[in-house]
Enzyme design. Structure first.
Site, PDB file in Angstrom:
ATOM      1  N   ALA A 119       0.858  -1.184   0.000  1.00 50.89           N
ATOM      2  CA  ALA A 119       0.000   0.000   0.000  1.00 50.89           C
ATOM      3  C   ALA A 119       0.894   1.234   0.000  1.00 50.89           C
ATOM      4  CB  ALA A 119      -0.912   0.007   1.219  1.00 50.89           C
ATOM      5  N   LYS A 120       0.563   2.199  -0.834  1.00 47.99           N
ATOM      6  CA  LYS A 120       1.408   3.393  -0.969  1.00 47.99           C
ATOM      7  C   LYS A 120       0.935   4.431   0.051  1.00 47.99           C
ATOM      8  CE  LYS A 120       3.571   5.929  -4.816  1.00 47.99           C
ATOM      9  NZ  LYS A 120       4.918   5.412  -4.670  1.00 47.99           N
TER      10      LYS A 120
END
Length: 304
Positions: free
Chosen positions: A154-155
């Protein structure tokens, strides 16, 4: 000329746009984002945004991890991005930064009962690294956050404190960037870019389950390697394999494709850009400017 950004459902003057100082994402790093590039093709007088759909698909996956309800659909994100670029009338390469963030003004890190908002800004952006000059890397003393801590797939903005420590210490030690290991000691990626090795003619990179960001550019490289009939292997990589590889390069939206000259002062190959790295790099820079018909669907034209 007015430069626009998109926030709270409107295109507004970038100079006047603000968020409150108590915004949850500012206090706790509770936002997810994407970095997207658009490339100007001078011959066609056209700006091509590269793999916009794939970036927003990843944004929506990141949002799930962070208990976010997206205010827009995938199609709406793509439309907003195209309209913003049109309004800004760029005739140069551009960086696009969409951010989905927790916007409640509250104290406490809880993600639930916390409003979700969206903004996107754009800015002219050239090369982050000199692609003709190989990077000098070190292996960082810092470890990459794990899937059970702050998941790299997940960024998440808050996770980039990890990247900031890694890159800053590398710079202060005289390197361009760093390779980061997992807690188990396997190679993950750079401070904010994926990494590829060429070993006996095989393009080798870490698994998507090895605490890496599953990069859009990484996927692009794998697809281009298939087009070039270059053998591919995704597997766990040991630290010492970095030193023994015939070629090493890094990739990412910001980094693009950049060769590695040395790691921990050990010269990679002959210290020059390798044959396979150059093949992939040459094709990549043709593809992103809309010059390769087979991959034209990756490029969204901005101007009619």
């Amino acid at each position: 000329m007015t430069e626009f950004l998109f926030i709270n459902g409107e295109y507004v003057d970038a100079k006047t746009a603000t968020i409150p100082v108590r915004t949850h994402a500012f206090l706790y790093g509770t936002s997810v984002f994407e970095g997207i590039r658009a490339y100007y093709n001078k011959e066609e007088n056209q700006l091509y945004a590269f793999r916009v759909k794939e970036h927003y698909e990843r944004l929506l996956r990141s949002a799930k991890v962070m208990w976010m309800q997206s205010p827009y659909s995938l199609e709406e994100y793509c439309k907003i991005t195209k309209e913003l670029l049109r309004k800004n009338k760029y005739k140069t390469d551009v960086y696009i930064r969409p951010t989905l963030y927790k916007s409640s003004q509250k104290v406490g890190p809880t993600l639930t009962d916390n409003e979700d908002s969206f903004l996107i800004f754009t800015t002219p952006f050239g090369d982050y690294f000199d692609a003709d000059k190989g990077l000098k890397l070190c292996v960082s003393n810092w470890r990459r956050t794990s899937d059970n801590a702050i998941p790299p797939r997940a960024k998440i903005s808050g996770a980039y404190a990890n990247s900031a420590l890694i890159k800053t210490d590398a710079h202060e030690a005289g390197f361009d960037d760093a390779v980061v290991l997992s807690e188990s000691g396997q190679v993950t990626e750079g401070s904010a870019m994926n990494i590829f090795l060429v070993i006996n003619g095989v393009l080798t990179t870490s698994n998507t389950t090895d605490d890496i960001l599953v990069g859009v550019t990484r996927n692009t490289v794998l697809e281009l390697a298939k087009e070039l009939n270059i053998p591919i292997k995704e597997r766990a990589i040991d630290r010492t394999e970095l030193y023994l590889a015939d070629e090493v390069f890094c990739c990412g939206t910001g980094a693009q494709i950049v060769p590695v000259e040395s790691i921990d002062h050990r010269i990679i190959g002959n210290g020059k850009i390798g044959k396979i790295t150059k093949q992939i790099s040459d094709l990549y820079f043709e593809v992103v400017r809309g010059n390769v018909e087979k991959f034209k669907d990756w490029c969204t034209p901005i101007y009619d």
